[in-house]
Design an enzyme around this catalytic site. Sequence first.
Site, PDB file in Angstrom:
ATOM      1  N   LYS A 170       0.849  -1.190   0.000  1.00  0.00           N
ATOM      2  CA  LYS A 170       0.000   0.000   0.000  1.00  0.00           C
ATOM      3  C   LYS A 170       0.885   1.241   0.000  1.00  0.00           C
ATOM      4  O   LYS A 170       2.096   1.155   0.188  1.00  0.00           O
ATOM      5  CB  LYS A 170      -0.949  -0.013   1.194  1.00  0.00           C
ATOM      6  CG  LYS A 170      -0.279   0.122   2.554  1.00  0.00           C
ATOM      7  CD  LYS A 170      -1.249  -0.270   3.661  1.00  0.00           C
ATOM      8  CE  LYS A 170      -0.575  -0.288   5.011  1.00  0.00           C
ATOM      9  NZ  LYS A 170      -0.898   0.849   5.847  1.00  0.00           N
ATOM     10  N   TYR A 223      17.920  29.244   9.244  1.00  0.00           N
ATOM     11  CA  TYR A 223      16.752  30.013   9.695  1.00  0.00           C
ATOM     12  C   TYR A 223      16.570  29.915  11.206  1.00  0.00           C
ATOM     13  O   TYR A 223      16.725  28.837  11.803  1.00  0.00           O
ATOM     14  CB  TYR A 223      15.484  29.466   9.044  1.00  0.00           C
ATOM     15  CG  TYR A 223      15.348  29.819   7.585  1.00  0.00           C
ATOM     16  CD1 TYR A 223      15.248  31.135   7.182  1.00  0.00           C
ATOM     17  CD2 TYR A 223      15.297  28.813   6.625  1.00  0.00           C
ATOM     18  CE1 TYR A 223      15.105  31.453   5.827  1.00  0.00           C
ATOM     19  CE2 TYR A 223      15.140  29.116   5.286  1.00  0.00           C
ATOM     20  CZ  TYR A 223      15.055  30.450   4.899  1.00  0.00           C
ATOM     21  OH  TYR A 223      14.909  30.755   3.571  1.00  0.00           O
TER      22      TYR A 223
HETATM   23  C1  LIG Z   1      -4.394  -4.208   7.930  1.00  0.00           C
HETATM   24  C2  LIG Z   1      -2.918  -4.061   7.813  1.00  0.00           C
HETATM   25  N1  LIG Z   1      -2.150  -5.153   7.712  1.00  0.00           N
HETATM   26  C3  LIG Z   1      -0.805  -5.080   7.609  1.00  0.00           C
HETATM   27  C4  LIG Z   1      -0.162  -3.872   7.620  1.00  0.00           C
HETATM   28  C5  LIG Z   1       1.348  -3.833   7.535  1.00  0.00           C
HETATM   29  O1  LIG Z   1       1.864  -3.275   8.711  1.00  0.00           O
HETATM   30  P1  LIG Z   1       3.423  -3.101   8.922  1.00  0.00           P
HETATM   31  O2  LIG Z   1       3.890  -2.168   7.880  1.00  0.00           O
HETATM   32  O3  LIG Z   1       3.531  -2.504  10.283  1.00  0.00           O
HETATM   33  O4  LIG Z   1       4.021  -4.451   8.800  1.00  0.00           O
HETATM   34  C6  LIG Z   1      -0.920  -2.704   7.735  1.00  0.00           C
HETATM   35  C7  LIG Z   1      -0.241  -1.404   7.775  1.00  0.00           C
HETATM   36  O5  LIG Z   1      -0.552  -0.526   8.503  1.00  0.00           O
HETATM   37  C8  LIG Z   1      -2.332  -2.802   7.831  1.00  0.00           C
HETATM   38  O6  LIG Z   1      -3.083  -1.708   7.939  1.00  0.00           O
END
Ligand SMILES: Cc1ncc(COP(=O)(O)O)c(C=O)c1O
Length: 362
Positions: free
Chosen positions: A35, A254
């Site tokens: 994602k 800055y």
């Molecule tokens: C439902 C779900 N599964 C798995 C993951 C993967 O998590 P991570 O990147 O902490 O391994 C996420 C990420 O937030 C998630 O929302």
Amino acid sequence: MPRPIEALIHHDALAHNLGVARARALGARVWAVVKANAYGHGIERVFDALRSADGFALLDLTEAERVRGLGWRGPVLLLEGAFEARDLELCSRLHLWHTVHNEAQIDWLAAHKTETPQRVFLKLNSGMNRLGFAPAALRTAWARLNALPQVDEVSLMTHFSDADGAGGVAAQLARFERATEGLPGERSLANSAALLRHAETAAADWVRPGIMVYGSAPDHPQHTAAHWNLRPTMTLRTQVIALQQLAPGDTVGYGNTFTAAHAMRIGVVACGYADGYPRHAPSGTPVLVDGQRTQTVGRVSMDMITVDLTALPQAGVGSEVTLWGRGPSDSVLPVDDVALPAQTVAYELMCALAPRVPVRVD
Ligand SMILES: Cc1ncc(COP(=O)(O)O)c(C=O)c1O
């Protein structure tokens, strides 16, 4: 000449880290979580390195289309499921598996016209209190889904809120087991932290590692990426473009937030918050110059940061600066070491890599 900044995506490290996930998964199948455009790396750039995954998990439908466009025929899971009824058409067309976390999604499925029944992951809210059915509502939801001709197989999932911390997974796991007892179907519970720290109880049938695949320790600073045998998958690097000599009492940048206590040599580096470097990184945030560790001084500005070269007399204009990732001569600056002083997490830094930074696959 273009600005010297660039990001590198390391295929060998992605494949290695996925291998670490698999080795810890106790035989569970592994979703590579891609994602947020593969945590800022770019889905197209990581795809080949992660091909040995059992599936790809993501949440934007356009990202699912991109994964299918790359020729992936295996499982793709939408971690938040459909956002509106017509999303199910794409799920049917692209054979996407999808999460069901509320009643509306079941209603949409019941009204959906399809010849290919869909595989769904029914999500329990076991304590995170973001998405999912309450334990008392789960069985009714399961029964509704199971009765629908549009549904092929119902799997079960939940998400831990403190797998990386002292709370652990035990309480949520107990709630999950109670709520799902006796229900058939595969289970998916573990993110990176649960997989690394609680695999014996949480690996189940499908694990969902994200951040560990991208080389960051989910429980940093308690553990480092090296502790978990994870390698950096993204390097952000640039060069020194100017030098300044400071006398005691001189300030840098800055707001005059840094005052030299003694004579100092300062390197001006072509990277700023418009490249994705965190503006909140305080003086003292580590950087590598020619592979040697030193630190930032003064505020991060839009296009530049300033670093202390006093102890690095050989460094000068053109010296290579590693903001995070792999430096020259096997040096490494873990992205977690930058996230910590900047009071954020490696997820945010990698996702925030700015579009203006050229990216190369290495
Ligand atoms: C439902 C779900 N599964 C798995 C993951 C993967 O998590 P991570 O990147 O902490 O391994 C996420 C990420 O937030 C998630 O929302």
